[in-house]
Design an enzyme around this catalytic site. Structure first.
Site, PDB file in Angstrom:
ATOM      1  CD  GLU A 124      -8.902  -0.932   3.527  1.00  0.00           C
ATOM      2  OE1 GLU A 124      -8.294  -0.727   4.589  1.00  0.00           O
ATOM      3  OE2 GLU A 124      -9.299  -0.016   2.789  1.00  0.00           O
ATOM      4  NE  ARG A 135      -6.343   1.496  -0.250  1.00  0.00           N
ATOM      5  CZ  ARG A 135      -6.515   2.508   0.564  1.00  0.00           C
ATOM      6  NH1 ARG A 135      -5.545   2.868   1.352  1.00  0.00           N
ATOM      7  NH2 ARG A 135      -7.646   3.145   0.595  1.00  0.00           N
ATOM      8  CG  ASN A 159      -1.894   1.093   1.287  1.00  0.00           C
ATOM      9  OD1 ASN A 159      -1.840   2.016   0.462  1.00  0.00           O
ATOM     10  ND2 ASN A 159      -2.795   1.044   2.242  1.00  0.00           N
TER      11      ASN A 159
END
Ligand code: ADP
Length: 399
Positions: free
Chosen positions: A385, A93, A10
């Site tokens: 996530e 992400r 991320n």
């Protein structure tokens, strides 16, 4: 066959967070972060079952940060991954996916689209997300890259819900429409809620209440509306973002204070929300503390935050014609029973009744907080996530 791993990255503007999962499992074997990228004193943290490392070093680029993460994971003696070829794929992400309604394996065409279209749609996020892909392509050219987009879960929102009441030409020319964000989180907690409800397809209102906050209306497993819009600024009052504001008020402030566009952008994104109303903090913990002391601005910020959540839940109950469950997730949703109670009080006539005792007990863990008599169930479900991205890798990439 040796164990295989999914690496999830991320990449933000000045940080790279990562998690490593054993492929086809929910087991996370390592996680960490490189923060303050671009400085001589970047913070580097790694955590595995046996190691907890915290270092400070010069890290000037995202590529360097990712190289350091890989050096740690693939270290000859202490590394938890023996060989780079044991990494099945790297999941990235991405904030904005433009047209993509699903995750994609990176190809030349995908890269071109991401650069040409989504950089303009999300200039503050997508270029950094993209740097993660390029770094992996350079360092580990054999490993597939998967992009998972915060917007894709919302691609099922119908046109009448995503169009703004603006001249249609702006939609045609600049793709100005509502997109929605936090989709990976909404999708993950929805799937967990469906499991708890023992339903294949459920209708659920998911409340992701963190520093950034949004709510989604999900009908039979498909997202039909969400509170964030063209950018993550729309909808709920957030830590530092305003949420919904009459655009005429913004124009008036700009005129009165002779503000430039970027100055107003900063006010709306970084100086508004809980921070702006309270003048105290963007952190709900601070707001609750000050509210407890009777600070009127903290009380106002708390009430305004909760009121907006309630208002959208009401709207979505209307759109969905009732629902099976309401889910609370993310920092505030998981950890602040006071917020959940304020949001859901006086909603018995709509079929929602909180069990205040259970609500107070469920903090930072999965649990049901509605009364047994409540027609609509209310769950707290911690979001994950990265796990969702790992599961997507397992679906897209064969062994
Ligand atoms: P993001 O990922 O958007 O940065 P998080 O989901 O981590 O946000 O949520 C961060 C917010 O959660 C913090 O700003 C804080 O307001 C809130 N929070 C965290 N723990 C608690 C707690 N125990 N009580 C109330 N609020 C909390």
């Amino acid at each position: 066959m040796p164990e295989r791993y999914n690496l999830i990255l991320n990449c933000g503007s000045s940080s790279v967070k990562y998690k490593v999962f054993i492929s086809n499992t929910e087991t996370c074997i390592a996680k960490g972060i490189v923060e303050k990228i671009g400085s001589r004193e970047a913070g580097i943290k790694h955590k595995t079952e046996n190691q907890k490392i915290h270092k400070v070093a010069e890290v000037l680029s995202h590529k360097k940060a990712i190289q350091l993460i890989l050096n740690f994971l693939l270290h000859k003696e202490k590394g938890i991954i023996k060989n780079a070829s044991n990494i099945k794929a790297v999941g990235h992400r991405f904030v904005h996916g433009g047209k993509y309604s699903d995750a994609v394996i990176v190809t030349k065409e995908v890269k071109t689209y991401l650069k040409d279209v989504t950089f303009e749609l999300a200039p503050l996020h997508n270029p950094y997300n993209f740097q993660g892909v390029e770094a992996i392509e350079d360092i580990l050219p054999e490993i597939p890259n998967i992009c998972v987009f915060d917007t894709s879960f919302h691609q099922t929102i119908p046109d009448y819900a995503f169009i703004y009441g603006l001249p249609y030409r702006y939609f045609q020319k600049y793709k100005i429409r509502r997109y929605g964000f936090h989709g990976t989180s909404h999708n993950y907690v929805y799937l967990e809620a469906a499991k708890l409800l023992k339903k294949k397809k459920a209708s659920v209102i998911t409340c992701h209440l963190g520093n950034g906050s949004s709510i989604s209306a999900i009908k039979d497993g498909m997202c039909i509306d969400t509170t964030m819009g063209y950018t993550p600024l729309e909808g709920l009052i957030m830590g530092t973002r305003s949420g919904d504001v009459d655009p005429a008020a913004v124009l008036h402030i700009m005129m009165e204070e002779e503000l430039q566009i970027h100055e107003m952008e900063t006010i709306l994104n970084k100086q508004s929300g809980l921070l702006g109303i309270s003048g105290i903090s963007n952190d709900m913990r601070e707001i609750l503390k000050e509210k407890g002391k009777g600070n009127p601005r903290a009380i106002l910020a708390f009430r305004a935050y909760c009121f907006r959540v309630k208002k959208y839940i009401g709207a979505y109950l209307g759109e969905l014609n009732g629902c099976d469950a309401i889910v609370f997730t993310a920092g505030i949703g998981e950890n602040a029973p006071q917020v959940r109670e304020e949001v859901l009080k006086n909603m018995e006539n709509l079929g929602i009744k909180l069990d205040t005792k259970k609500n107070a007990q469920v903090v930072g863990e999965k649990g049901i907080i509605s009364a047994d008599t409540s027609k609509i169930k209310v769950f707290v479900i911690p979001t994950n996530e990265e796990l969702m991205i790992s599961k997507i890798i397992d679906k897209l990439v064969k062994e």
